[in-house]
Design an enzyme around this catalytic site. Structure first.
Site, PDB file in Angstrom:
ATOM      1  N   SER A  22      -1.798  -5.665 -27.981  1.00 54.87           N
ATOM      2  CA  SER A  22      -2.166  -4.272 -27.821  1.00 54.87           C
ATOM      3  C   SER A  22      -1.465  -3.128 -26.950  1.00 54.87           C
ATOM      4  O   SER A  22      -1.243  -3.613 -25.603  1.00 54.87           O
ATOM      5  CB  SER A  22      -3.642  -4.215 -27.531  1.00 54.87           C
ATOM      6  OG  SER A  22      -3.905  -2.870 -27.986  1.00 54.87           O
ATOM      7  N   ILE A  73      -1.081   5.289 -19.921  1.00 57.42           N
ATOM      8  CA  ILE A  73      -0.945   6.050 -21.141  1.00 57.42           C
ATOM      9  C   ILE A  73      -2.213   6.573 -21.408  1.00 57.42           C
ATOM     10  O   ILE A  73      -2.424   7.728 -22.011  1.00 57.42           O
ATOM     11  CB  ILE A  73      -0.503   4.999 -22.343  1.00 57.42           C
ATOM     12  CG1 ILE A  73       0.551   4.324 -21.980  1.00 57.42           C
ATOM     13  CG2 ILE A  73      -0.072   5.865 -23.648  1.00 57.42           C
ATOM     14  CD1 ILE A  73       1.875   5.154 -21.479  1.00 57.42           C
ATOM     15  N   ASN A 101      -7.819  -3.641 -31.851  1.00 56.74           N
ATOM     16  CA  ASN A 101      -8.185  -3.501 -30.554  1.00 56.74           C
ATOM     17  C   ASN A 101      -9.171  -2.203 -30.514  1.00 56.74           C
ATOM     18  O   ASN A 101      -8.681  -1.111 -30.927  1.00 56.74           O
ATOM     19  CB  ASN A 101      -7.088  -3.308 -29.525  1.00 56.74           C
ATOM     20  CG  ASN A 101      -7.496  -3.527 -27.846  1.00 56.74           C
ATOM     21  OD1 ASN A 101      -8.237  -2.526 -27.592  1.00 56.74           O
ATOM     22  ND2 ASN A 101      -7.109  -4.584 -27.370  1.00 56.74           N
ATOM     23  N   CYS A 132     -11.984  -0.580 -19.769  1.00 58.50           N
ATOM     24  CA  CYS A 132     -11.999   0.777 -19.783  1.00 58.50           C
ATOM     25  C   CYS A 132     -13.173   1.511 -19.033  1.00 58.50           C
ATOM     26  O   CYS A 132     -13.925   0.593 -18.583  1.00 58.50           O
ATOM     27  CB  CYS A 132     -12.490   1.523 -20.976  1.00 58.50           C
ATOM     28  SG  CYS A 132     -11.369   0.972 -22.553  1.00 58.50           S
ATOM     29  N   ILE A 193      -4.523 -12.006 -19.862  1.00 57.34           N
ATOM     30  CA  ILE A 193      -5.233 -11.033 -18.934  1.00 57.34           C
ATOM     31  C   ILE A 193      -4.789  -9.430 -19.388  1.00 57.34           C
ATOM     32  O   ILE A 193      -3.578  -9.438 -19.755  1.00 57.34           O
ATOM     33  CB  ILE A 193      -5.003 -11.114 -17.453  1.00 57.34           C
ATOM     34  CG1 ILE A 193      -3.662 -10.960 -17.200  1.00 57.34           C
ATOM     35  CG2 ILE A 193      -5.745 -12.169 -16.734  1.00 57.34           C
ATOM     36  CD1 ILE A 193      -3.162 -10.930 -15.668  1.00 57.34           C
ATOM     37  N   ASN A 194      -5.494  -8.434 -19.404  1.00 60.57           N
ATOM     38  CA  ASN A 194      -5.004  -6.982 -19.244  1.00 60.57           C
ATOM     39  C   ASN A 194      -4.265  -6.828 -18.061  1.00 60.57           C
ATOM     40  O   ASN A 194      -3.962  -7.812 -17.181  1.00 60.57           O
ATOM     41  CB  ASN A 194      -6.131  -6.178 -19.415  1.00 60.57           C
ATOM     42  CG  ASN A 194      -6.093  -4.724 -20.152  1.00 60.57           C
ATOM     43  OD1 ASN A 194      -4.831  -4.260 -20.170  1.00 60.57           O
ATOM     44  ND2 ASN A 194      -6.787  -4.251 -20.824  1.00 60.57           N
ATOM     45  N   THR A 195      -3.601  -5.562 -17.885  1.00 61.41           N
ATOM     46  CA  THR A 195      -2.594  -5.231 -16.917  1.00 61.41           C
ATOM     47  C   THR A 195      -3.520  -5.438 -15.502  1.00 61.41           C
ATOM     48  O   THR A 195      -4.852  -5.307 -15.553  1.00 61.41           O
ATOM     49  CB  THR A 195      -2.141  -3.794 -17.023  1.00 61.41           C
ATOM     50  OG1 THR A 195      -3.284  -2.951 -17.267  1.00 61.41           O
ATOM     51  CG2 THR A 195      -1.379  -3.849 -18.261  1.00 61.41           C
ATOM     52  N   GLY A 219       4.413  -7.087 -17.280  1.00 62.41           N
ATOM     53  CA  GLY A 219       5.802  -7.779 -17.329  1.00 62.41           C
ATOM     54  C   GLY A 219       5.900  -8.936 -16.555  1.00 62.41           C
ATOM     55  O   GLY A 219       5.013  -9.610 -16.178  1.00 62.41           O
TER      56      GLY A 219
END
Lengths: 308, 269
Positions: A22, A73, A101, A132, A193-195, A219
């Protein structure tokens, strides 16, 4: 020999384990000009929120040398109503699984987005972005709090028959506990994982490289961190897991699968090499052929920790 | 938009930090228009994760010209790529310049920002649209073209310190041109440093001239997916993107009236 690359995430069947993460794949069809998306296991569209979001001030991204990138973003998206009217119809005949998502800035908003999407055809599962900030809790991420996470997922469980896949944030003390909260609340699978929260500074101007000061780091640098989180979560829950973090080759994907991921998501690497997902699918097949593994699913979680 | 692999056919050094590249990508070349760019993968470059967006400076048969200035890790790695190397290209990307209903074009470039305007000049000449091209740089050592090409293209050259062409900002020359010519059907096209473009914008507003500006920004994907290259625009129409546009996909060429010039510098910092 023919190799069966199909995997299951609870009731969600994928023809192969390669998904697009996502936020790195737009509304799902942008890359269709470059390759046949039906070859993918599935696509995960960018986070959809109740109301449209313009996104954060610029600059929003910063490349961290050869290690990855920072982004902030701000979940820029058209909002759930425009998504249903303008974006979702194009995903109907994709030929790959479609995962939407979703996120909210309150618990109720998460529920409301899913309520609006649930009657719509054209997609197969929900991934829940619990990273979030909670506007009612001084901006603490929902996903760093077991009670808030459980409340979101439990509420969603009552509102959808589709598979629910909470996406875990690594920015927590004990990711296993958050995973257990999701499992208890009725999640079907977990993605992680998310960032990782990160930051970079311009030493000439002494200003942060991105406008919001800190952002999400993604990355290649994430792979060892994400693998360790996957290993930890695997010890805590029996749900199917989706590995995410720095995957840009079949070898990377195999590391996750062997560690316990039933599927993987490719993120930042889509920007660098849009067709990398296809190379990963071919590479997984090749690996299995060479080792006479008839079903890729048999590799999941076969990590041998007996030595060392 | 297509992805094509093609050989780097020619590389010419204009100054130690500015060089001319010619890539053989016939399919991309065939689809390209002035104002569009390539998203270039610099394989094996250390200190680089992402592709690099580079303006198309011209097309010659199946060859695509890129005019590149070394500004960081990506462009230094690109400068070191040997001739003959196969490069991975996505393009052409972005919105091209619009020259419908133009009877006189004024091209205003600053430094390496002159690159897309070279391609535009070629296209305008091909359409027999009268074109004057003003291209400035700080100093001779940063001038992005060799003198022979400046001559051949009849470019009005200027440098801040007067070491090449006339002395002073290129915007002054444009102002002078406008004071001595009829403005009917004139359209202005700019690409260059922020200060230059803002000044060109001020002049265009003064004379009420249409102005297309080509912007740059750091990019992730190049196709509108990551939303990393947003710039502020004065939309005010309840657009879902709420006043942001993406340089990669909504640009790089914008109507200068849309751009929030006062805050644009923040996007580049």
């Amino acid at each position: 020999m023919s190799v069966d690359l199909s995997v299951s995430l609870g009731s969600l069947k994928l023809k192969n384990p390669v998904l697009t993460a996502s936020g790195t794949f737009g509304y799902g069809t942008e890359y269709a000009e470059l390759y046949d998306l039906s070859r993918l296991g599935g696509v995960i569209v960018k986070t959809i929120t109740l109301k449209p979001r313009p996104g954060n001030p610029a600059p929003r991204i910063w490349e961290v040398g050869g290690h990855g990138m920072l982004n902030s973003i701000g979940l820029a998206n058209v909002g759930v109503e425009a998504f249903i009217a303008e974006k979702l119809p194009a995903l109907k005949n994709l030929g790959a699984a479609v995962i939407v998502n979703v996120a909210g800035s309150t618990i109720e908003e998460y529920w409301e987005v899913v309520e609006k999407l649930e009657p719509q055809p054209g997609f197969d599962a929900f991934e829940i972005n619990i990273s979030c900030p909670n506007v009612k809790d001084e901006g603490m991420a929902f996903g760093s709090n077991c009670a808030a996470t459980e409340q979101i997922v439990r509420g969603l469980r009552d509102r959808t028959r589709r598979p629910l896949i909470p996406k875990l944030t690594p920015n927590v003390t004990a990711i296993g506990e958050i995973a257990r909260a999701c499992e208890a609340a009725g999640a079907d699978a977990l993605s992680l994982i998310n960032t990782v929260v990160g930051m970079a500074v311009d030493v000439q101007t002494r200003r942060p490289r991105i406008a919001t000061v800190t952002g999400g780091y993604s990355g290649p640098a994430l792979k060892p961190i994400a693998l360790a989180k996957l290993y930890e979560v695997r010890k805590n829950v029996s749900l199917p897991l989706i590995g995410i973090g720095g995957i840009s080759s079949a070898t990377d994907a195999l590391e996750y699968i062997i560690t316990g991921a039933a599927a993987i998501e490719v993120g930042t690497a889509n920007y660098v090499q849009p067709k990398i997902t296809l190379e990963i699918i071919d590479g997984l097949k090749h690996y299995c052929e060479k080792r006479k593994i008839a079903r890729l699913a048999d590799l999941i979680g076969t990590l041998d920790t007996s030595i060392g | 938009m297509i992805q094509e692999c093609g050989a780097l056919r020619r590389k010419e050094v204009i100054h130690p930090e500015i060089f001319d590249l010619w890539l053989e990508c016939p399919e991309v070349a065939h689809q390209s228009h002035a104002g569009q760019y390539l998203h270039l993968l610099i394989k094996g470059a250390t200190g680089v994760t992402l592709r690099r967006p580079l303006s198309i400076a011209g097309i010659e048969g199946g060859l695509i010209r890129l005019l590149v200035r070394i500004v960081g890790e990506g462009t230094s790695a690109l400068a070191a790529v040997p001739v003959g190397t196969i490069m991975d290209v996505i393009g052409p990307l972005g919105i091209p310049f619009d020259y419908s209903k133009v009877s006189q074009a004024l091209l205003v470039g600053g430094g390496i920002g002159g690159a897309p305007l070279l391609f535009l000049q070629d296209e305008l000449i091909g359409k027999s649209i009268p074109t004057d091209y003003f291209l400035g740089a700080k100093t001779q050592d940063e001038y992005p073209l060799d003198p022979e090409e400046v001559e051949r293209r009849s470019i009005f050259a200027a440098t801040d310190d007067g070491t090449f062409g006339s002395a002073g900002f290129v915007s002054l020359q444009v102002n002078q041109w406008l004071q001595h010519h009829d403005h009917a059907g004139v359209r202005v096209y700019s690409c260059g440093p922020l200060l230059m473009m803002r000044e060109v914008d001020r002049i265009c507003r003064l004379y009420d001239l249409p102005h297309q500006a080509s912007l740059e920004n750091r990019m992730g994907c190049g196709i509108g997916v990551c939303q990393g290259c947003a710039v502020r625009v004065n939309d005010g129409k309840g657009d879902p993107r709420g006043g942001y546009r993406l340089v990669c996909k909504d640009g790089p060429v914008f109507d200068a009236m849309e751009i929030e010039w006062a805050v644009l510098g923040e996007s580049y910092r």
